[in-house]
Design a protein around this motif. Structure first.
Motif, PDB file in Angstrom:
ATOM      1  N   ARG A 298       1.143  -0.963  -0.209  1.00  0.00           N
ATOM      2  CA  ARG A 298       0.176  -0.108  -0.222  1.00  0.00           C
ATOM      3  C   ARG A 298       0.654   1.612   0.056  1.00  0.00           C
ATOM      4  NH1 ARG A 298      -4.206  -1.703   4.543  1.00  0.00           N
ATOM      5  NH2 ARG A 298      -5.565  -3.531   3.795  1.00  0.00           N
ATOM      6  N   GLN A 299       1.420   0.907   0.867  1.00  0.00           N
ATOM      7  CA  GLN A 299       2.726   2.603   0.566  1.00  0.00           C
ATOM      8  C   GLN A 299       3.510   2.559  -0.364  1.00  0.00           C
ATOM      9  OE1 GLN A 299       5.782   1.676   3.501  1.00  0.00           O
ATOM     10  NE2 GLN A 299       6.863   4.098   2.962  1.00  0.00           N
ATOM     11  N   MET A 300       4.208   2.179  -1.229  1.00  0.00           N
ATOM     12  CA  MET A 300       4.611   1.644  -2.663  1.00  0.00           C
ATOM     13  C   MET A 300       3.388   2.442  -3.750  1.00  0.00           C
ATOM     14  SD  MET A 300       6.688  -1.529  -5.063  1.00  0.00           S
ATOM     15  CE  MET A 300       4.640  -2.280  -5.567  1.00  0.00           C
ATOM     16  N   LEU A 301       2.159   1.514  -3.328  1.00  0.00           N
ATOM     17  CA  LEU A 301       1.072   2.505  -4.369  1.00  0.00           C
ATOM     18  C   LEU A 301       0.891   3.827  -3.964  1.00  0.00           C
ATOM     19  CD1 LEU A 301      -0.808  -1.187  -4.694  1.00  0.00           C
ATOM     20  CD2 LEU A 301       0.605   0.096  -6.000  1.00  0.00           C
ATOM     21  N   GLN A 302       1.089   4.041  -2.449  1.00  0.00           N
ATOM     22  CA  GLN A 302       0.554   5.613  -2.389  1.00  0.00           C
ATOM     23  C   GLN A 302       1.788   6.269  -3.443  1.00  0.00           C
ATOM     24  OE1 GLN A 302       0.213   6.573   1.440  1.00  0.00           O
ATOM     25  NE2 GLN A 302      -0.466   8.255   1.110  1.00  0.00           N
ATOM     26  N   GLN A 303       3.304   6.054  -3.041  1.00  0.00           N
ATOM     27  CA  GLN A 303       4.041   6.737  -3.292  1.00  0.00           C
ATOM     28  C   GLN A 303       4.544   6.930  -4.806  1.00  0.00           C
ATOM     29  OE1 GLN A 303       7.787   4.329  -1.342  1.00  0.00           O
ATOM     30  NE2 GLN A 303       7.094   5.733   0.164  1.00  0.00           N
ATOM     31  N   VAL A 304       3.860   5.182  -5.327  1.00  0.00           N
ATOM     32  CA  VAL A 304       3.881   5.639  -6.850  1.00  0.00           C
ATOM     33  C   VAL A 304       2.848   6.566  -7.545  1.00  0.00           C
ATOM     34  CG1 VAL A 304       3.486   4.334  -9.074  1.00  0.00           C
ATOM     35  CG2 VAL A 304       4.589   3.093  -7.223  1.00  0.00           C
ATOM     36  N   ARG A 305       1.837   6.791  -7.056  1.00  0.00           N
ATOM     37  CA  ARG A 305       0.407   7.163  -6.937  1.00  0.00           C
ATOM     38  C   ARG A 305       0.588   9.222  -6.640  1.00  0.00           C
ATOM     39  NH1 ARG A 305      -2.723   6.176  -3.454  1.00  0.00           N
ATOM     40  NH2 ARG A 305      -3.086   4.077  -4.256  1.00  0.00           N
ATOM     41  N   MET A 311       4.886  14.551 -11.983  1.00  0.00           N
ATOM     42  CA  MET A 311       5.154  14.818 -12.801  1.00  0.00           C
ATOM     43  C   MET A 311       3.365  15.209 -13.389  1.00  0.00           C
ATOM     44  SD  MET A 311       6.472  10.566 -13.259  1.00  0.00           S
ATOM     45  CE  MET A 311       6.590  10.823 -15.364  1.00  0.00           C
ATOM     46  N   PHE A 312       2.743  15.025 -13.352  1.00  0.00           N
ATOM     47  CA  PHE A 312       1.411  15.574 -14.160  1.00  0.00           C
ATOM     48  C   PHE A 312       1.302  16.930 -13.893  1.00  0.00           C
ATOM     49  CE2 PHE A 312      -3.319  16.858 -13.920  1.00  0.00           C
ATOM     50  CZ  PHE A 312      -3.348  16.896 -15.540  1.00  0.00           C
TER      51      PHE A 312
END
Length: 331
Positions: A298-305, A311-312
């Motif tokens: 969950r932490q990794m997915l949050q960091q990717v998001r 970037m956006f």
């Protein structure tokens, strides 16, 4: 019965289907297994009994995943093997180690969970990490002994250079079917029945005992679902269609032509793609057995998001600045 030569089976399907499957499994499997093994090794000093089996399960996946680039090249070149006979046999041997090693360690995990729930006091106190390590060594030895005869079957065709059969050539297919049936019985059917028996009894116990911890019940039933998924999607179709395809090749050699030859061959190739998915699906066992990994995911997915959001916003800011500059220039 038709005694003329049987129409050739079309091999074009495997060249289109297998390479993208192998590439996808290689990427997902390498990332997922590498991440899961890293999480387990961080807590090496507190390694639990079940994690020893999970660790070995991950090692079988990594061993197979490293051979996939060679198979991608092979099928992209329309079944032309350029890496030599020795590496062909090593690649096929690693596949068998992964397949039957995965089945073996999933069976060990299933038996351990069964004992932990059905016989928690009488049995579990006597099982140590040393026992699980010894059992893991025995599984590796058993799987290696089962897979070793496959290495001695010819993997090339005398009239066609560059072939690398996953079973054997036309001349030896009869003997290979006998070996494959015995291998299916000892390497798949017996472990499957043991796993089915363990989870069947365990499910009855969990559903009938009112005092069972809800978290334990949910985790055990979730593991039951994962194992059923792996066997149903990956292992059962592979063994069924592999042996049917070998039987079809024997009938074809005897010029006993059947209309199902081509369909079984295509189904066999699909099952080969499905069976390699076990290297990408096995990390689900990591997620089941270690709640910290779920939190890390969950932490990794949050960091990717967050990274994509930055970037956006950065790109949006650059576009706005560019548009403002153009307006100033035009004015």
């Amino acid at each position: 019965m038709n005694k003329t030569s049987c129409p050739p089976v079309s091999f074009s399907f495997e060249h289109k289907f297998l390479p993208p499957v192998y590439i996808l499994v290689f990427i997902i499997g390498l990332v997922a297994n590498g991440w899961g093994l890293k999480a387990l090794l961080k807590k090496w000093n507190n390694l639990k009994i079940i994690n020893v089996f999970v660790l070995n399960l991950g090692l079988t996946d990594i061993l197979y995943l490293l051979t996939l680039p060679f198979l991608v090249v092979y099928y992209c070149m329309r079944s032309k093997w350029i890496f030599g006979d020795a590496l062909c046999k090593i690649t096929r041997f690693c596949f068998n180690l992964n397949l039957y090693g995965s089945i073996g360690f999933l069976t060990c995990i299933s038996v351990y969970r069964y004992l932990a729930i059905v016989h928690p006091v009488r049995v579990m106190g006597r099982i140590t990490v040393t026992h699980s390590v010894a059992i893991s060594v025995m599984v590796w030895l058993l799987v290696s002994v089962q897979s070793l005869p496959d290495v001695f079957f010819p993997k090339t065709h005398p009239n066609f250079t560059g072939k690398c059969y996953d079973t054997t050539n036309k001349r030896n297919v009869g003997d290979y079917l006998e070996y494959s049936l015995g291998w299916t019985l000892t390497g798949f059917c017996i472990p499957f029945l043991i796993t089915l028996g363990c989870y069947g009894h365990m499910a009855v116990v969990l559903l009938t005992m009112k005092r069972t911890d809800k978290v334990l019940k949910q985790r055990s039933l979730r593991l039951l679902f994962i194992v059923i998924l792996l066997f149903s999607v990956c292992y059962i179709p592979h063994h069924v269609f592999k042996n049917l395809n070998l039987w079809g090749r024997i009938l074809s050699n005897q010029k006993d032509c059947r209309g199902w030859f081509n369909g079984v061959y295509i189904a066999c190739q699909i099952s080969r793609g499905l069976v390699c998915l076990n290297s990408a699906l096995n990390p689900l066992v990591y997620l089941h057995g270690n709640e910290n990994i779920v939190a890390q995911l969950r932490q990794m997915l949050q960091q990717v998001r967050q990274m994509f959001n930055r970037m956006f916003l950065s790109n949006s800011g650059s576009v706005s600045v560019a548009e403002t500059t153009d307006e100033v220039r035009n004015n």
